[in-house]
Design a protein around this motif. Structure first.
Motif, PDB file in Angstrom:
ATOM      1  N   HIS A  39      54.076  42.304  44.995  1.00 25.09           N
ATOM      2  CA  HIS A  39      52.858  42.675  43.631  1.00 25.09           C
ATOM      3  C   HIS A  39      51.684  42.727  43.995  1.00 25.09           C
ATOM      4  O   HIS A  39      51.505  41.215  45.085  1.00 25.09           O
ATOM      5  CB  HIS A  39      53.722  41.394  42.975  1.00 25.09           C
ATOM      6  N   LEU A  40      51.111  42.231  42.711  1.00 27.71           N
ATOM      7  CA  LEU A  40      49.521  41.440  43.195  1.00 27.71           C
ATOM      8  C   LEU A  40      49.716  40.137  42.010  1.00 27.71           C
ATOM      9  O   LEU A  40      50.866  40.408  41.849  1.00 27.71           O
ATOM     10  CB  LEU A  40      49.224  42.697  41.629  1.00 27.71           C
ATOM     11  N   PRO A  41      48.728  39.620  42.863  1.00 28.00           N
ATOM     12  CA  PRO A  41      48.783  38.202  42.025  1.00 28.00           C
ATOM     13  C   PRO A  41      48.560  38.277  41.387  1.00 28.00           C
ATOM     14  O   PRO A  41      48.890  39.089  39.723  1.00 28.00           O
ATOM     15  CB  PRO A  41      47.118  38.051  42.904  1.00 28.00           C
ATOM     16  N   GLU A  57      57.489  38.668  29.509  1.00 31.50           N
ATOM     17  CA  GLU A  57      57.872  40.461  30.716  1.00 31.50           C
ATOM     18  C   GLU A  57      56.211  39.656  32.597  1.00 31.50           C
ATOM     19  O   GLU A  57      55.613  39.228  31.970  1.00 31.50           O
ATOM     20  CB  GLU A  57      57.555  41.147  29.852  1.00 31.50           C
ATOM     21  N   PRO A  58      56.318  39.979  33.432  1.00 34.59           N
ATOM     22  CA  PRO A  58      56.420  39.921  33.974  1.00 34.59           C
ATOM     23  C   PRO A  58      55.166  40.793  34.258  1.00 34.59           C
ATOM     24  O   PRO A  58      53.701  40.069  34.597  1.00 34.59           O
ATOM     25  CB  PRO A  58      56.802  41.164  35.408  1.00 34.59           C
ATOM     26  N   ALA A  59      54.773  41.982  33.250  1.00 33.26           N
ATOM     27  CA  ALA A  59      53.462  42.332  33.155  1.00 33.26           C
ATOM     28  C   ALA A  59      51.831  40.927  32.829  1.00 33.26           C
ATOM     29  O   ALA A  59      51.296  40.571  33.056  1.00 33.26           O
ATOM     30  CB  ALA A  59      53.021  43.013  32.482  1.00 33.26           C
ATOM     31  N   LYS A  60      52.565  40.358  32.026  1.00 31.28           N
ATOM     32  CA  LYS A  60      52.025  39.593  31.547  1.00 31.28           C
ATOM     33  C   LYS A  60      51.441  37.984  32.413  1.00 31.28           C
ATOM     34  O   LYS A  60      50.755  37.083  32.178  1.00 31.28           O
ATOM     35  CB  LYS A  60      52.531  38.523  30.258  1.00 31.28           C
ATOM     36  N   LEU A  61      52.316  37.688  33.840  1.00 29.38           N
ATOM     37  CA  LEU A  61      51.966  37.249  34.481  1.00 29.38           C
ATOM     38  C   LEU A  61      50.822  37.645  35.373  1.00 29.38           C
ATOM     39  O   LEU A  61      50.430  36.715  36.732  1.00 29.38           O
ATOM     40  CB  LEU A  61      53.219  36.415  35.348  1.00 29.38           C
ATOM     41  N   MET A  62      50.391  38.174  35.826  1.00 31.62           N
ATOM     42  CA  MET A  62      49.603  39.263  36.530  1.00 31.62           C
ATOM     43  C   MET A  62      48.423  38.683  36.683  1.00 31.62           C
ATOM     44  O   MET A  62      47.793  38.773  34.874  1.00 31.62           O
ATOM     45  CB  MET A  62      49.314  40.954  36.639  1.00 31.62           C
ATOM     46  N   LEU A  63      47.767  38.360  37.099  1.00 32.25           N
ATOM     47  CA  LEU A  63      46.136  37.177  37.720  1.00 32.25           C
ATOM     48  C   LEU A  63      45.608  38.134  37.281  1.00 32.25           C
ATOM     49  O   LEU A  63      44.480  37.852  37.016  1.00 32.25           O
ATOM     50  CB  LEU A  63      46.308  36.395  38.630  1.00 32.25           C
ATOM     51  N   ARG A  64      45.260  39.754  37.636  1.00 27.22           N
ATOM     52  CA  ARG A  64      44.366  40.267  38.105  1.00 27.22           C
ATOM     53  C   ARG A  64      45.165  42.340  37.410  1.00 27.22           C
ATOM     54  O   ARG A  64      46.416  42.556  38.217  1.00 27.22           O
ATOM     55  CB  ARG A  64      43.118  40.560  38.927  1.00 27.22           C
ATOM     56  N   THR A  65      45.058  43.032  36.649  1.00 25.25           N
ATOM     57  CA  THR A  65      45.005  44.125  36.866  1.00 25.25           C
ATOM     58  C   THR A  65      44.320  44.951  38.015  1.00 25.25           C
ATOM     59  O   THR A  65      43.510  44.633  38.929  1.00 25.25           O
ATOM     60  CB  THR A  65      44.062  44.888  35.689  1.00 25.25           C
ATOM     61  N   GLU A  66      44.844  46.041  38.214  1.00 24.14           N
ATOM     62  CA  GLU A  66      43.873  47.202  39.514  1.00 24.14           C
ATOM     63  C   GLU A  66      42.807  47.087  39.161  1.00 24.14           C
ATOM     64  O   GLU A  66      41.654  47.649  40.089  1.00 24.14           O
ATOM     65  CB  GLU A  66      44.970  48.724  39.773  1.00 24.14           C
ATOM     66  N   GLU A  67      42.697  47.940  37.957  1.00 23.25           N
ATOM     67  CA  GLU A  67      40.666  47.633  37.114  1.00 23.25           C
ATOM     68  C   GLU A  67      40.342  46.279  37.997  1.00 23.25           C
ATOM     69  O   GLU A  67      38.905  46.675  37.755  1.00 23.25           O
ATOM     70  CB  GLU A  67      40.912  48.554  35.909  1.00 23.25           C
ATOM     71  N   GLN A  68      40.841  45.474  37.357  1.00 21.20           N
ATOM     72  CA  GLN A  68      39.619  44.057  37.700  1.00 21.20           C
ATOM     73  C   GLN A  68      39.422  44.437  39.108  1.00 21.20           C
ATOM     74  O   GLN A  68      38.725  43.366  39.281  1.00 21.20           O
ATOM     75  CB  GLN A  68      40.847  43.043  37.316  1.00 21.20           C
ATOM     76  N   LEU A  69      41.074  44.186  39.959  1.00 21.19           N
ATOM     77  CA  LEU A  69      40.071  44.537  41.606  1.00 21.19           C
ATOM     78  C   LEU A  69      38.995  45.041  42.139  1.00 21.19           C
ATOM     79  O   LEU A  69      38.286  45.106  43.371  1.00 21.19           O
ATOM     80  CB  LEU A  69      41.298  44.885  41.837  1.00 21.19           C
TER      81      LEU A  69
END
Ligand SMILES: Cc1cc2nc3c(=O)[nH]c(=O)nc-3n(C[C@H](O)[C@H](O)[C@H](O)COP(=O)(O)OP(=O)(O)OC[C@H]3O[C@@H](n4cnc5c(N)ncnc54)[C@H](O)[C@@H]3O)c2cc1C
Length: 445
Positions: A39-41, A57-69
């Motif tokens: 998973h992404l961080p 849901e899991p999406a809310k736990l993601m620390l950064r999106t791919e766009e932010q990375l």
């Protein structure tokens, strides 16, 4: 500075923060972030709270999106494990056999959930460290009322027990400590938590697991089976937990919340001290060019004057920023650039000791616990219950005559800010006690 990359090992809270901080500190060379999860961080605290509950849901736990990375220009290697590090040459080995000669390395591999040999391969027994762990447990809790035995009455066990009770499950919480979280926060706050868990219908027990009852056989805690004719077959389903005193707790599900092990098994280089995490100096350096941050890092806290390691979310962020800054400062000083800058009178960046005021929180039912400084290992604790029914309380923790930590349970933010100031630096016990009384004297609105 160099064409060699900086590699950050561990793609979670500390890892992603370190990567961003390296860029902010001026590292414009190659940057690799290596994480063994797919998973992404993502953020772990909600795993035992909102995610387990089903509110998030899991999406809310993601620390950064791919766009932010994207702007970081990261070489992101997910699903990849670092298997070795040669400290002298700063060379990492990855699980595919690749060797990476690095300018610097930040180790942010966290901890792994501790388990019991007897639980190996048993259906219905869970740990709760990763997103996948939490989703698997949540799935089993979603199929109607279950009998859940939570083994371990530390913070994680308490939070999971609270969520499972809120979801209507039959919950037993068993641990070595006489009251929940006693080792972390002392008996006074532990008793208050015990009252809340009991009032909510959780059965609290003190004891040690001796064996798991299963559909086939019973396996003792070392993993030995008591059936002479045990054969290989479908995985046995857990049906209960037997304690050392003979008590049997019937169970459809068991959560093992019995602590963690720092993820240092892959660091075999004798130049690195891996006793209880990766040992670092006050700058978070484990060796030249090698730094550590987050749950895995044990470092010399300059204010408390002893090695400390925290498994706290805030520490992961703050320490990752410090480690990244210090690594860039060290690399800058190493390069010819630094010599040139020095010749022109420019000051190279300096490494700074990492000296945070530690912080953690825990949510159980509607209660929020927030602690600053050191609460574990105190030789003096004064707990003041301000409102028993509301479980409103404050506790002060001391060591060798000085106040080193404070905890607030169900207090408003204004009072919590004042409490933090009390332990920002260790002060004499009597003085801190007066300040805590003053900070909590005003009526709660
Ligand atoms: C369920 C749960 C609830 C929590 N609740 C709270 C809370 O309420 N308050 C609080 O203050 N703290 C809480 N914490 C603690 C907090 O989440 C941690 O302090 C924080 O996640 C630490 O971040 P980290 O990046 O150091 O380590 P981790 O988050 O553990 O990340 C380390 C990463 O490195 C990976 N890794 C390990 N070895 C390797 C390797 N060899 N190669 C590549 N990758 C590797 C791991 O798989 C993992 O992805 C909670 C933790 C959990 C599990």
């Amino acid at each position: 500075m160099t064409n060699c990359p900086i590699a950050v090992v561990g793609a979670s809270a500390a890892g992603i923060t370190a990567a961003e901080a390296l860029r902010r500190a001026g590292w414009d060379g190659p940057l690799i972030l290596i994480g063994d999860e797919p998973h992404l961080p993502y953020d772990r605290p909600p795993l035992s709270k909102q995610l387990l509950h089903g509110a998030w849901e899991p999406a809310k736990l993601m620390l950064r999106t791919e766009e932010q990375l994207a702007p970081l220009g990261l070489d992101l290697r997910l699903g990849t494990r670092a298997t070795a590090l040669d400290a002298a040459t700063r060379t990492l080995t990855l699980d595919g056999g690749e060797h990476l000669a690095c300018a610097g390395v930040i180790i942010a591999t966290g901890v792994a959930a501790r388990t019991l040999p007897a639980a190996e391969g048993l259906t219905g027994v869970f740990t709760l460290r990763t997103l996948d762990d939490a989703l698997a447990l949540r799935d089993r809790l979603s199929g109607g009322p279950r009998r859940l035995v939570v083994v371990g009455n530390g913070v994680l066990g308490c939070e999971a027990a609270a969520v499972a009770r809120e979801l209507g499950h039959d919950v037993a919480l068993v641990g070595r400590e006489p009251v929940p979280m006693a080792a972390a926060v002392g008996a006074g706050i532990g008793e208050l938590l015990a009252e809340e868990h009991r009032a909510r219908g959780v059965r609290l027990l003190t004891g040690e697991v001796a064996a798991f009852e299963t559909t086939g056989n019973a396996t003792d805690a070392t993993g030995a089976t008591d059936a002479a004719d045990a054969t290989d077959g479908p995985a046995a389903q857990v049906t209960g937990v037997r304690l050392a005193d003979g008590t049997v707790l019937p169970a459809d599900l068991v959560l093992l919340a019995i602590g963690s092990e720092p993820a240092v098994g892959w660091l075999a280089d004798p130049a690195l001290d891996t006793t209880d995490g990766l040992g670092c100096d006050a700058y978070c350096a484990a060796a030249p060019g090698i730094y550590a941050a987050g749950d895995v890092a044990r470092w010399e806290h300059p204010v408390h004057g002893r090695p400390l390691r925290f498994e706290h979310r805030m520490n992961a962020t703050e320490q990752a920023m410090a480690a990244a800054r210090n690594l860039v400062a060290e690399l800058t000083a190493e390069t010819a650039e630094a010599a040139a800058e020095a010749a022109e009178g420019a000051e190279p960046p300096e490494r700074r000791p990492f000296a945070p005021v530690p912080y953690f929180w825990s949510d159980q039912y509607g209660l929020k616990l927030q602690a600053y400084g050191l609460t574990a290992g105190a030789d003096e604790v004064e707990t003041t219950v301000l409102d028993r029914d509301a479980r409103r309380a404050v506790a002060l923790y001391g060591r060798a005559g000085r106040a080193v930590g404070v905890l607030a349970c169900a207090l408003p933010p204004r009072q919590i800010r004042a409490l933090r100031a009390v332990v920002a630096t260790p002060v004499p016990w009597e003085e801190a006690r007066d300040r805590v009384r003053e900070a909590t004297a005003t009526a709660v609105g």
